[in-house]
Write a protein that holds these residues in place. Structure first.
Motif, PDB file in Angstrom:
ATOM      1  N   LEU A  27       0.809  -1.228   0.000  1.00 22.83           N
ATOM      2  CA  LEU A  27       0.000   0.000   0.000  1.00 22.83           C
ATOM      3  C   LEU A  27       0.841   1.278   0.000  1.00 22.83           C
ATOM      4  O   LEU A  27       1.824   1.377   0.727  1.00 22.83           O
ATOM      5  CB  LEU A  27      -0.899  -0.008   1.240  1.00 22.83           C
ATOM      6  N   LYS A  28       0.416   2.244  -0.831  1.00 22.76           N
ATOM      7  CA  LYS A  28       1.046   3.572  -0.819  1.00 22.76           C
ATOM      8  C   LYS A  28       0.004   4.625  -0.475  1.00 22.76           C
ATOM      9  O   LYS A  28      -1.201   4.408  -0.671  1.00 22.76           O
ATOM     10  CB  LYS A  28       1.641   3.880  -2.196  1.00 22.76           C
ATOM     11  N   LEU A  49      -5.618  -1.610  -5.404  1.00 19.12           N
ATOM     12  CA  LEU A  49      -5.846  -1.664  -6.858  1.00 19.12           C
ATOM     13  C   LEU A  49      -4.722  -0.886  -7.559  1.00 19.12           C
ATOM     14  O   LEU A  49      -4.877   0.285  -7.907  1.00 19.12           O
ATOM     15  CB  LEU A  49      -7.231  -1.103  -7.187  1.00 19.12           C
ATOM     16  N   LYS A  50      -3.620  -1.579  -7.750  1.00 17.85           N
ATOM     17  CA  LYS A  50      -2.411  -0.924  -8.274  1.00 17.85           C
ATOM     18  C   LYS A  50      -2.611  -0.419  -9.691  1.00 17.85           C
ATOM     19  O   LYS A  50      -1.970   0.542 -10.111  1.00 17.85           O
ATOM     20  CB  LYS A  50      -1.229  -1.886  -8.194  1.00 17.85           C
ATOM     21  N   GLU A  51      -3.546  -1.075 -10.428  1.00 18.58           N
ATOM     22  CA  GLU A  51      -3.778  -0.645 -11.818  1.00 18.58           C
ATOM     23  C   GLU A  51      -4.420   0.749 -11.896  1.00 18.58           C
ATOM     24  O   GLU A  51      -4.421   1.371 -12.944  1.00 18.58           O
ATOM     25  CB  GLU A  51      -4.618  -1.695 -12.572  1.00 18.58           C
ATOM     26  N   LEU A  52      -4.937   1.218 -10.770  1.00 16.36           N
ATOM     27  CA  LEU A  52      -5.557   2.545 -10.775  1.00 16.36           C
ATOM     28  C   LEU A  52      -4.591   3.656 -10.321  1.00 16.36           C
ATOM     29  O   LEU A  52      -4.997   4.795 -10.120  1.00 16.36           O
ATOM     30  CB  LEU A  52      -6.805   2.542  -9.867  1.00 16.36           C
ATOM     31  N   GLU A  57       1.287   8.477  -6.101  1.00 14.42           N
ATOM     32  CA  GLU A  57       1.225   7.809  -4.796  1.00 14.42           C
ATOM     33  C   GLU A  57       2.608   7.848  -4.136  1.00 14.42           C
ATOM     34  O   GLU A  57       3.630   7.760  -4.813  1.00 14.42           O
ATOM     35  CB  GLU A  57       0.777   6.346  -4.962  1.00 14.42           C
ATOM     36  N   LYS A  58       2.560   7.954  -2.803  1.00 16.45           N
ATOM     37  CA  LYS A  58       3.832   8.039  -2.067  1.00 16.45           C
ATOM     38  C   LYS A  58       3.988   6.852  -1.126  1.00 16.45           C
ATOM     39  O   LYS A  58       3.001   6.388  -0.547  1.00 16.45           O
ATOM     40  CB  LYS A  58       3.869   9.327  -1.245  1.00 16.45           C
TER      41      LYS A  58
END
Ligand SMILES: [Zn+2]
Length: 333
Positions: A27-28, A49-52, A57-58
């Motif tokens: 998670l970021k 949902l990494k594709e989004l 994101e940090k």
């Protein structure tokens, strides 16, 4: 989080448990996530949902220093803590825990009010709660005479707690509710009836870490923590002060090693319609039974309320007998 409706309730916060879980999820800060409510109602992040991702994101980094007093942060397994035992933030959390449902259960003294009383100098430690005066509270902004009166009345009616709750209220590192119960059962048997905070002190001071390790579920880390807590002068003074302000340990049958539920281990999951979970646990213990937070082969019964969680699935998987609320209440009669 941006508010989202889950199962008829608007969720704005969800638990991430600890830093290991953040790492496991990958998670970021700024991510889009899937949130679900486990049977025990607490919303949790189940997927990222990494594709989004937009690329903005940090990564999250645990602070190296306590944000309150600047002491170095110490890592202990998955848990990070301020290294300073006297840290104001730790002290605040301890006070919040002291008045909570599972300990002294002082209604109307939630974290925000405790913080206010600390900031205004009305209290310096948990013992001061019991000497609060109506006039001092009523003088504060936002508090009227009536609410001041109610707080003092509530506090005065909550000076007695069962031994296990008392031990739990002390915020001893690694001593949660279940460990407090095991300890209560042990020391009650050692010293006859313990009715005062100094009785608790006396009982624990007699025990070396090795003695504590003979108690089921207590390993070296926990026993060291308990032992050193009771050796500390500051904590000894605190127990004496609690006694001076009138705190007492109530007599309960919970400590009886006999009773109709002797030898049976209960796990509760979901919401019961007719009683609070804490009260249900106390009733079980009063009849000589034991409670646990997790289902294992040692579990005798899993009590299933509304919206049961994973504990219910686990019970089915292990073939542990389940009870509905009606069957459970029948057993308590
Ligand atoms: Zn700190």
């Amino acid at each position: 989080m941006r508010p989202v409706g889950v199962g008829g309730i608007t969720i704005t916060h969800a638990t991430l448990h600890n830093a290991d879980e953040i790492e496991r999820l990958g998670l970021k800060i700024g991510d889009t996530v899937v949130v679900s409510r486990a049977g025990d109602v607490i919303p949790q992040v189940t997927k990222v949902l990494k594709e989004l991702r937009s690329g903005k994101e940090k990564a999250f980094k645990m602070p190296a220093e306590c944000p309150v007093d600047g002491s170095p942060v110490v890592r202990d397994g998955a848990i990070y803590r301020c290294g300073n035992k006297l840290c104001g933030a730790r002290h605040r959390e301890m006070l919040h825990h002291f008045t909570a449902r599972s300990t002294f259960d002082i209604r109307g003294l939630g974290p925000q009010i405790i913080d206010k009383f600390l900031d205004e100098g009305l209290i310096a430690d948990a013992a001061d709660i019991f000497t609060l005066k109506e006039g001092d509270i009523a003088a504060l902004e936002r508090f009227g005479e009536r609410s001041a009166k109610n707080i003092v009345k509530e506090v005065q009616s909550k000076k007695e707690v069962p031994l296990a709750r008392f031990i739990s209220s002390l915020s001893i590192l690694h001593v949660g509710e279940e460990t407090a119960n095991v300890l209560a059962q042990r020391i009650a048997g050692l010293d006859g009836e313990i009715s005062k905070p100094t009785g608790v002190l006396k009982a624990f001071r007699k025990m070396a870490p090795e003695d504590l390790q003979e108690i089921p579920d207590i390993g070296p880390k926990v026993s060291d923590s308990i032992h050193s807590w009771f050796q500390e002068k500051r904590n000894q003074e605190f127990l004496k002060k609690l006694e001076r302000v009138g705190v007492r340990i109530s007599r309960v049958r919970t400590l009886s090693k006999s009773g109709p539920l002797k030898g049976r281990v209960f796990v509760l999951t979901g919401t019961l319609a007719s009683l609070e979970r804490e009260d249900a646990k106390e009733k079980i213990r009063a009849l000589g039974g034991a409670t646990s937070e997790s289902v294992s082969k040692k579990t005798t019964y899993v009590v299933v309320g509304d919206n049961p969680g994973s504990k219910y699935d686990k019970a089915k998987e292990l073939g542990v007998k389940t009870l509905d609320e009606g069957e459970f209440l029948e057993m308590l009669k």
